[in-house]
Write an enzyme that holds these catalytic residues in place. Structure first.
Site, PDB file in Angstrom:
ATOM      1  N   GLY A  10      35.945  51.337  44.616  1.00 24.77           N
ATOM      2  CA  GLY A  10      35.878  50.861  46.000  1.00 24.77           C
ATOM      3  C   GLY A  10      36.821  51.640  46.901  1.00 24.77           C
ATOM      4  CG  ASN A  32      30.272  44.941  39.999  1.00 23.52           C
ATOM      5  OD1 ASN A  32      30.716  45.611  40.931  1.00 23.52           O
ATOM      6  ND2 ASN A  32      29.889  43.685  40.143  1.00 23.52           N
ATOM      7  CG  PHE A  34      28.229  44.252  44.837  1.00 23.73           C
ATOM      8  CD1 PHE A  34      26.880  44.343  45.159  1.00 23.73           C
ATOM      9  CD2 PHE A  34      29.025  43.391  45.586  1.00 23.73           C
ATOM     10  CE1 PHE A  34      26.336  43.603  46.218  1.00 23.73           C
ATOM     11  CE2 PHE A  34      28.495  42.652  46.638  1.00 23.73           C
ATOM     12  CZ  PHE A  34      27.144  42.760  46.954  1.00 23.73           C
ATOM     13  CB  ILE A  61      36.850  43.674  29.448  1.00 22.47           C
ATOM     14  CG1 ILE A  61      36.711  45.068  28.842  1.00 22.47           C
ATOM     15  CG2 ILE A  61      38.001  43.615  30.452  1.00 22.47           C
ATOM     16  CD1 ILE A  61      36.182  46.132  29.801  1.00 22.47           C
ATOM     17  N   GLY A 100      43.779  36.265  31.636  1.00 22.18           N
ATOM     18  CA  GLY A 100      43.716  36.092  30.178  1.00 22.18           C
ATOM     19  C   GLY A 100      44.111  37.384  29.482  1.00 22.18           C
ATOM     20  NE  ARG A 104      43.135  39.543  24.521  1.00 23.50           N
ATOM     21  CZ  ARG A 104      42.204  38.994  25.291  1.00 23.50           C
ATOM     22  NH1 ARG A 104      41.988  37.701  25.250  1.00 23.50           N
ATOM     23  NH2 ARG A 104      41.466  39.735  26.080  1.00 23.50           N
ATOM     24  CE1 TYR A 143      37.111  38.960  50.060  1.00 23.76           C
ATOM     25  CE2 TYR A 143      38.213  38.073  51.989  1.00 23.76           C
ATOM     26  CZ  TYR A 143      38.102  39.054  51.021  1.00 23.76           C
ATOM     27  OH  TYR A 143      38.977  40.123  51.024  1.00 23.76           O
ATOM     28  CB  THR A 173      43.506  48.009  54.784  1.00 23.00           C
ATOM     29  OG1 THR A 173      44.637  47.128  54.744  1.00 23.00           O
ATOM     30  CG2 THR A 173      43.953  49.397  54.376  1.00 23.00           C
TER      31      THR A 173
HETATM   32  P1  NAD Z   1      35.425  47.425  48.493  1.00 25.03           P
HETATM   33  O1  NAD Z   1      34.219  46.588  48.647  1.00 25.03           O
HETATM   34  O2  NAD Z   1      35.369  48.846  48.970  1.00 25.03           O
HETATM   35  O3  NAD Z   1      35.900  47.468  46.983  1.00 25.03           O
HETATM   36  C1  NAD Z   1      35.716  46.423  46.075  1.00 25.03           C
HETATM   37  C2  NAD Z   1      35.337  47.005  44.729  1.00 25.03           C
HETATM   38  O4  NAD Z   1      35.204  45.955  43.769  1.00 25.03           O
HETATM   39  C3  NAD Z   1      33.989  47.739  44.756  1.00 25.03           C
HETATM   40  O5  NAD Z   1      34.098  48.993  44.120  1.00 25.03           O
HETATM   41  C4  NAD Z   1      33.051  46.801  44.009  1.00 25.03           C
HETATM   42  O6  NAD Z   1      31.949  47.475  43.406  1.00 25.03           O
HETATM   43  C5  NAD Z   1      34.002  46.151  43.020  1.00 25.03           C
HETATM   44  N1  NAD Z   1      33.559  44.834  42.530  1.00 25.03           N
HETATM   45  C6  NAD Z   1      33.111  43.784  43.247  1.00 25.03           C
HETATM   46  N2  NAD Z   1      32.818  42.742  42.439  1.00 25.03           N
HETATM   47  C7  NAD Z   1      33.091  43.157  41.170  1.00 25.03           C
HETATM   48  C8  NAD Z   1      32.994  42.534  39.892  1.00 25.03           C
HETATM   49  N3  NAD Z   1      32.528  41.296  39.744  1.00 25.03           N
HETATM   50  N4  NAD Z   1      33.357  43.254  38.796  1.00 25.03           N
HETATM   51  C9  NAD Z   1      33.791  44.543  38.922  1.00 25.03           C
HETATM   52  N5  NAD Z   1      33.897  45.177  40.095  1.00 25.03           N
HETATM   53  C10 NAD Z   1      33.551  44.486  41.219  1.00 25.03           C
HETATM   54  O7  NAD Z   1      36.610  46.651  49.225  1.00 25.03           O
HETATM   55  P2  NAD Z   1      38.141  47.061  49.483  1.00 25.03           P
HETATM   56  O8  NAD Z   1      38.368  47.044  50.938  1.00 25.03           O
HETATM   57  O9  NAD Z   1      38.494  48.268  48.709  1.00 25.03           O
HETATM   58  O10 NAD Z   1      38.893  45.796  48.883  1.00 25.03           O
HETATM   59  C11 NAD Z   1      39.560  45.831  47.624  1.00 25.03           C
HETATM   60  C12 NAD Z   1      40.286  44.521  47.391  1.00 25.03           C
HETATM   61  O11 NAD Z   1      41.252  44.307  48.417  1.00 25.03           O
HETATM   62  C13 NAD Z   1      39.373  43.293  47.390  1.00 25.03           C
HETATM   63  O12 NAD Z   1      39.806  42.388  46.414  1.00 25.03           O
HETATM   64  C14 NAD Z   1      39.581  42.714  48.775  1.00 25.03           C
HETATM   65  O13 NAD Z   1      39.342  41.334  48.792  1.00 25.03           O
HETATM   66  C15 NAD Z   1      41.042  43.052  49.032  1.00 25.03           C
HETATM   67  N6  NAD Z   1      41.315  43.110  50.476  1.00 25.03           N
HETATM   68  C16 NAD Z   1      40.938  44.183  51.215  1.00 25.03           C
HETATM   69  C17 NAD Z   1      41.183  44.196  52.575  1.00 25.03           C
HETATM   70  C18 NAD Z   1      40.817  45.370  53.439  1.00 25.03           C
HETATM   71  O14 NAD Z   1      41.017  45.295  54.647  1.00 25.03           O
HETATM   72  N7  NAD Z   1      40.329  46.472  52.925  1.00 25.03           N
HETATM   73  C19 NAD Z   1      41.810  43.094  53.188  1.00 25.03           C
HETATM   74  C20 NAD Z   1      42.152  42.006  52.396  1.00 25.03           C
HETATM   75  C21 NAD Z   1      41.923  42.028  51.039  1.00 25.03           C
END
Ligand code: NAD
Ligand code: UDP
Length: 310
Positions: A10, A32, A34, A61, A100, A104, A143, A173
């Site tokens: 991501g 994954n 997504f 995992i 978990g 471990r 969320y 961000t």
């Molecule tokens: P993003 O959508 O670009 O990245 C999220 C990544 O998680 C993706 O690569 C997606 O494929 C993967 N993913 C989603 N569900 C999954 C699952 N069940 N198993 C494995 N992989 C999975 O978003 P981002 O901006 O890079 O955000 C990353 C994290 O930071 C997130 O947890 C988000 O909630 C948190 N966050 C981001 C911001 C922001 O402004 N960018 C703000 C607050 C929190």
């Protein structure tokens, strides 16, 4: 140091992997795919210190790691609302699986929480002590509530099972590697401006956010993981607050675009104001953002110009 990064393909995850590898760590990425994209990490495939696994954290995992950064979760409203039940499962079952694992293998685990735990806040700016105002049955709740449960799980595993935890609350961000279809405001406006399409403001654009450039955020996350004193939560974000209409105008100016601005209805429960109080991060982590909005936007515009040409 063996580090596991979930959500590694991501936006934030891929920058974090780069930073950890530059520090000399071994990194295992899980995703994954997504909302993630192989192109965000393709440059790491030849690196012997990097390994990528296609895996959904909702499934358990078994791995060896000393540190876990749990970032997996769609972050854009468009994507997290696409399959809300899956979003909750990712934050709840996914976080249980990662906790978990941490328990471990005795790893330290950092949870990417969010300013959304404050919901549409009555307190401004938001301090970590504030409990928030989240609509538990609204469109953002999959969320927001998922992330609130994840924080609770972290604290409970810490108290009950002695798991070594860290919690960061990330505020908006932006930067290179946001997906073209991400749907969040900065990438939307830049792509619209570069393509000469109208910039879509939701509501009147009077609502505010505070935008942090990705390199600053990654630095803060790293500092939080590496310090021994405090489990969190800690706000990480840029305290410079700006109206959505102002960011639209700024992006028009920096791109030199002639795009118009058009107004769409404001989505339900869209927070009116948001700005982090970062006193805690300053004090405990000696961290504060360094990249100005203008500088960060220029870098992001440069990235999207190249993406659009592809
Ligand atoms: P993003 O959508 O670009 O990245 C999220 C990544 O998680 C993706 O690569 C997606 O494929 C993967 N993913 C989603 N569900 C999954 C699952 N069940 N198993 C494995 N992989 C999975 O978003 P981002 O901006 O890079 O955000 C990353 C994290 O930071 C997130 O947890 C988000 O909630 C948190 N966050 C981001 C911001 C922001 O402004 N960018 C703000 C607050 C929190
Ligand atoms: N927004 C907008 N136009 C867009 C995308 C978002 O006006 O094309 C608004 C949105 O309604 C919100 C703000 O910009 O008020 C930030 O939205 P984003 O989805 O980036 O993040 P979040 O709402 O989760 O802070």
């Amino acid at each position: 140091m063996n580090t596991l990064v979930t959500g590694a393909a991501g936006f934030l995850g891929s920058h974090l992997c780069d930073r950890l590898l530059a520090k000399g760590y071994d990194v295992i990425g899980l995703d994954n795919f997504f909302t993630g994209n192989k192109n965000n990490i393709r440059h790491l495939f030849d690196n012997n210190h990097f390994e990528m696994i296609r895996h959904d954290i909702v499934e358990p995992i078994l791995l060896e790691a000393e540190q876990i950064y749990n970032l997996a979760c769609p972050a854009s409203p468009v994507h997290y609302q696409y399959n809300p039940v899956k979003t909750i499962k990712t934050s709840v079952i996914g976080t249980i699986n990662m906790l978990g694992l941490a328990k471990r293998v005795k790893a330290r685990i950092l949870q990417a929480s969010t300013s959304e735990v404050y919901g549409d806040p009555e307190e401004h700016p938001q301090k970590e002590e504030y409990w928030g105002r989240v609509n538990p049955i609204g469109p953002r709740s999959c969320y927001d509530e998922g992330k609130r449960v994840a924080e609770s799980l972290m604290v409970n595993y810490h108290q009950q099972n002695n798991v070594d935890i860290r919690i960061i609350r990330i505020f908006n961000t932006y930067g290179p590697r946001m997906a073209m279809n991400d749907g969040r405001v900065v990438s939307n406006f830049i792509i619209q401006a570069l393509k000469g399409k109208p910039l879509t403001i939701y509501g009147k654009g009077e609502q505010t956010r505070s935008f942090c450039y990705v390199s600053d955020l990654v630095e803060g996350a790293l500092k939080m993981m590496e310090q021994e004193e405090f489990i969190g939560p800690v706000n990480l974000g840029n305290p410079v607050e700006i109206k959505i209409i102002e960011i639209a105008e700024k992006i028009l100016e920096l791109t030199g675009s002639k795009s118009k601005i058009i107004f769409h209805p404001l989505p339900e429960d869209d927070p009116v104001r948001r700005r982090p109080d970062i006193s805690r991060a300053k004090k405990i982590l000696n961290w504060q953002p360094r990249v100005s909005l203008e500088e960060g936007l220029k870098k992001t515009i440069h990235y999207f110009k190249n993406e659009i040409k592809k």
